[in-house]
Design a protein around this motif. Structure first.
Motif, PDB file in Angstrom:
ATOM      1  N   ASN A 182      25.675 -35.242 -36.476  1.00 12.45           N
ATOM      2  CA  ASN A 182      25.615 -35.343 -35.019  1.00 12.45           C
ATOM      3  C   ASN A 182      25.473 -33.974 -34.367  1.00 12.45           C
ATOM      4  N   THR A 183      26.093 -32.961 -34.922  1.00 13.87           N
ATOM      5  CA  THR A 183      25.925 -31.618 -34.390  1.00 13.87           C
ATOM      6  C   THR A 183      24.485 -31.146 -34.553  1.00 13.87           C
ATOM      7  N   ALA A 184      23.860 -31.496 -35.668  1.00 18.79           N
ATOM      8  CA  ALA A 184      22.452 -31.133 -35.891  1.00 18.79           C
ATOM      9  C   ALA A 184      21.548 -31.814 -34.861  1.00 18.79           C
ATOM     10  N   ILE A 185      21.873 -33.044 -34.503  1.00 17.46           N
ATOM     11  CA  ILE A 185      21.103 -33.732 -33.461  1.00 17.46           C
ATOM     12  C   ILE A 185      21.234 -32.990 -32.133  1.00 17.46           C
ATOM     13  N   GLY A 186      22.450 -32.549 -31.817  1.00 23.64           N
ATOM     14  CA  GLY A 186      22.657 -31.796 -30.586  1.00 23.64           C
ATOM     15  C   GLY A 186      21.887 -30.492 -30.569  1.00 23.64           C
ATOM     16  N   VAL A 187      21.868 -29.802 -31.698  1.00 18.04           N
ATOM     17  CA  VAL A 187      21.107 -28.548 -31.781  1.00 18.04           C
ATOM     18  C   VAL A 187      19.623 -28.821 -31.561  1.00 18.04           C
ATOM     19  N   PHE A 188      19.117 -29.889 -32.164  1.00 19.64           N
ATOM     20  CA  PHE A 188      17.697 -30.227 -32.005  1.00 19.64           C
ATOM     21  C   PHE A 188      17.364 -30.563 -30.552  1.00 19.64           C
ATOM     22  N   LEU A 189      18.201 -31.379 -29.911  1.00 18.82           N
ATOM     23  CA  LEU A 189      17.924 -31.774 -28.523  1.00 18.82           C
ATOM     24  C   LEU A 189      17.937 -30.566 -27.593  1.00 18.82           C
ATOM     25  N   LEU A 190      18.916 -29.698 -27.752  1.00 22.19           N
ATOM     26  CA  LEU A 190      18.987 -28.532 -26.873  1.00 22.19           C
ATOM     27  C   LEU A 190      17.884 -27.526 -27.180  1.00 22.19           C
ATOM     28  N   ALA A 191      17.519 -27.401 -28.447  1.00 14.96           N
ATOM     29  CA  ALA A 191      16.465 -26.452 -28.809  1.00 14.96           C
ATOM     30  C   ALA A 191      15.106 -26.888 -28.271  1.00 14.96           C
ATOM     31  N   THR A 192      14.914 -28.190 -28.111  1.00 16.27           N
ATOM     32  CA  THR A 192      13.629 -28.702 -27.624  1.00 16.27           C
ATOM     33  C   THR A 192      13.686 -29.119 -26.160  1.00 16.27           C
ATOM     34  N   SER A 193      14.808 -28.904 -25.498  1.00 19.17           N
ATOM     35  CA  SER A 193      14.948 -29.375 -24.109  1.00 19.17           C
ATOM     36  C   SER A 193      14.004 -28.651 -23.159  1.00 19.17           C
ATOM     37  N   VAL A 194      13.744 -27.369 -23.391  1.00 22.78           N
ATOM     38  CA  VAL A 194      12.872 -26.616 -22.481  1.00 22.78           C
ATOM     39  C   VAL A 194      11.440 -27.173 -22.487  1.00 22.78           C
ATOM     40  N   PRO A 195      10.774 -27.312 -23.651  1.00 27.00           N
ATOM     41  CA  PRO A 195       9.419 -27.874 -23.608  1.00 27.00           C
ATOM     42  C   PRO A 195       9.382 -29.328 -23.165  1.00 27.00           C
ATOM     43  N   VAL A 196      10.410 -30.100 -23.486  1.00 29.89           N
ATOM     44  CA  VAL A 196      10.421 -31.512 -23.086  1.00 29.89           C
ATOM     45  C   VAL A 196      10.541 -31.625 -21.562  1.00 29.89           C
ATOM     46  N   VAL A 197      11.480 -30.898 -20.973  1.00 27.12           N
ATOM     47  CA  VAL A 197      11.660 -30.933 -19.519  1.00 27.12           C
ATOM     48  C   VAL A 197      10.415 -30.397 -18.821  1.00 27.12           C
ATOM     49  N   ARG A 198       9.815 -29.350 -19.384  1.00 28.28           N
ATOM     50  CA  ARG A 198       8.612 -28.786 -18.777  1.00 28.28           C
ATOM     51  C   ARG A 198       7.458 -29.786 -18.800  1.00 28.28           C
ATOM     52  N   ALA A 199       7.306 -30.503 -19.911  1.00 28.88           N
ATOM     53  CA  ALA A 199       6.232 -31.497 -19.999  1.00 28.88           C
ATOM     54  C   ALA A 199       6.467 -32.640 -19.027  1.00 28.88           C
ATOM     55  N   LEU A 200       7.707 -33.095 -18.892  1.00 28.69           N
ATOM     56  CA  LEU A 200       8.013 -34.171 -17.954  1.00 28.69           C
ATOM     57  C   LEU A 200       7.759 -33.741 -16.512  1.00 28.69           C
ATOM     58  N   ALA A 201       8.163 -32.520 -16.164  1.00 27.37           N
ATOM     59  CA  ALA A 201       7.932 -32.019 -14.807  1.00 27.37           C
ATOM     60  C   ALA A 201       6.443 -31.880 -14.521  1.00 27.37           C
ATOM     61  N   ALA A 202       5.678 -31.411 -15.510  1.00 25.03           N
ATOM     62  CA  ALA A 202       4.239 -31.269 -15.325  1.00 25.03           C
ATOM     63  C   ALA A 202       3.574 -32.625 -15.132  1.00 25.03           C
ATOM     64  N   LEU A 203       4.014 -33.627 -15.878  1.00 23.67           N
ATOM     65  CA  LEU A 203       3.446 -34.974 -15.747  1.00 23.67           C
ATOM     66  C   LEU A 203       3.718 -35.549 -14.365  1.00 23.67           C
ATOM     67  N   GLN A 204       4.936 -35.402 -13.889  1.00 23.20           N
ATOM     68  CA  GLN A 204       5.282 -35.924 -12.562  1.00 23.20           C
ATOM     69  C   GLN A 204       4.552 -35.170 -11.462  1.00 23.20           C
ATOM     70  N   ALA A 205       4.406 -33.857 -11.624  1.00 22.45           N
ATOM     71  CA  ALA A 205       3.706 -33.062 -10.614  1.00 22.45           C
ATOM     72  C   ALA A 205       2.216 -33.391 -10.592  1.00 22.45           C
ATOM     73  N   ARG A 206       1.620 -33.643 -11.752  1.00 27.51           N
ATOM     74  CA  ARG A 206       0.191 -33.963 -11.793  1.00 27.51           C
ATOM     75  C   ARG A 206      -0.113 -35.263 -11.069  1.00 27.51           C
ATOM     76  N   LEU A 207       0.774 -36.226 -11.190  1.00 23.09           N
ATOM     77  CA  LEU A 207       0.562 -37.477 -10.460  1.00 23.09           C
ATOM     78  C   LEU A 207       0.602 -37.223  -8.958  1.00 23.09           C
ATOM     79  N   ALA A 208       1.539 -36.389  -8.520  1.00 18.24           N
ATOM     80  CA  ALA A 208       1.622 -36.067  -7.095  1.00 18.24           C
ATOM     81  C   ALA A 208       0.365 -35.340  -6.625  1.00 18.24           C
ATOM     82  N   VAL A 209      -0.117 -34.388  -7.418  1.00 23.41           N
ATOM     83  CA  VAL A 209      -1.328 -33.657  -7.044  1.00 23.41           C
ATOM     84  C   VAL A 209      -2.523 -34.599  -6.973  1.00 23.41           C
ATOM     85  N   ALA A 210      -2.606 -35.543  -7.902  1.00 26.05           N
ATOM     86  CA  ALA A 210      -3.750 -36.458  -7.938  1.00 26.05           C
ATOM     87  C   ALA A 210      -3.791 -37.373  -6.720  1.00 26.05           C
ATOM     88  N   LEU A 211      -2.627 -37.809  -6.235  1.00 25.77           N
ATOM     89  CA  LEU A 211      -2.608 -38.773  -5.140  1.00 25.77           C
ATOM     90  C   LEU A 211      -2.368 -38.143  -3.771  1.00 25.77           C
TER      91      LEU A 211
END
Length: 235
Positions: A182-211
C-alpha cells in the motif's frame, strides 16, 4: 567617503516558467473548484432552458430563455478567466452581446449563437468536471492516504471475512507485505500526480477554449499573426 552605486532592480521575466509546485497547486485548484461551479452552471442551464422552452407557447418562455442565456454567458466569462489563470494564456476577447430593450433586446439575446454555445458548455462540461474532480481528488488524497497507510491501517477490521488487498492479490497475510504494497501505491500516485493533474486541467481547459472562443475573433487573430509573419519575412 565613496558612495556605492545603487544596484539596478531586476524585474521578473513574465515569460519565465512558473515554479512547478505553484503551477501544480493552481491546476489542482482549477479542477477541484470546477465541480461546484459546474454544478451551478449545469443547474441554471438545464432548469432555465427546460422552463423557457416549455413555456414558449405563452410567450413567457422567451424572457426566461434570454435570462438563462445571459446567466450562461456570465458563467462562461468566469470560466474564461479561470482558463486564463491556469494556462497563463489569455483567451481572445469576445464581442459584446447585442443590446436592445423590450422584445427586440430579448429576441436579440435568444438569437445570438454565442450565448447558445455558452449554454452548451455549461451542459457538456459538467460530466467532464465530475470526472476530472474525482480523479484529481482520488489521485492526490488517495496517494497521501496510501503513503501513510502504516499509521492508520491498525484501525481496519481483521479476520477471516475481512481480507486485505495484499491477501487477495498475493495470497499472503503478512503485515509487512500489506504495509509495503500500500505504501508503494501511495508513492506511485504521488509521483505521477503532477502529470495526471496537468493532463486533466489541459483537457478541461481545451473544452472551454473550443466552446467559449468567438470564431471570428480567433480567425482575426490568426490572420493578423499571419500577416505580421509575412511582413517580417518580406523585410
Amino acid at each position: 567617503m565613496t558612495e556605492t552605486a545603487p544596484r539596478p532592480t531586476v524585474s521578473p521575466d513574465p515569460t519565465a516558467p512558473e515554479p512547478r509546485a505553484r503551477r501544480f497547486r493552481g491546476e489542482l485548484a482549477y479542477l477541484l473548484s470546477g465541480l461546484p461551479l459546474g454544478l451551478a452552471a449545469f443547474t441554471v442551464a438545464v432548469t432555465g432552458a427546460a422552463l423557457g422552452v416549455s413555456t414558449l407557447v405563452v410567450w413567457v418562455g422567451l424572457p426566461i430563455l434570454a435570462g438563462t442565456l445571459r446567466a450562461a454567458r456570465s458563467l462562461a466569462d468566469r470560466e474564461r478567466r479561470r482558463v486564463t489563470a491556469v494556462t497563463g494564456r489569455p483567451m481572445p476577447s469576445r464581442r459584446p452581446l447585442p443590446t436592445g430593450t423590450g422584445w427586440a433586446g430579448t429576441l436579440s439575446a435568444v438569437r445570438d449563437p454565442r450565448s447558445w454555445r455558452d449554454l452548451a458548455h455549461a451542459v457538456v462540461a459538467f460530466p467532464l468536471r465530475i470526472t476530472t474532480f474525482s480523479v484529481a481528488l482520488t489521485w492526490t488524497l488517495g496517494g497521501i492516504g496510501e503513503l501513510l497507510y502504516a499509521t492508520w491501517s491498525w484501525s481496519l477490521p481483521r479476520g477471516d471475512d475481512n481480507r486485505g488487498l495484499t491477501e487477495l492479490i498475493f495470497d499472503t497475510s503478512s503485515r509487512a507485505a500489506d504495509i509495503g504494497f500500500n505504501t508503494a501505491i501511495g508513492v506511485f500516485l504521488l509521483a505521477t500526480s503532477v502529470p495526471v493533474v496537468r493532463a486533466l486541467a489541459a483537457l478541461q481547459a481545451r473544452l472551454a477554449v473550443a466552446l467559449l472562443t468567438d470564431r471570428y475573433v480567433d480567425g482575426a487573430a490568426r490572420d493578423h499573426e499571419r500577416r505580421a509573419t509575412t511582413a517580417g519575412m518580406a523585410r
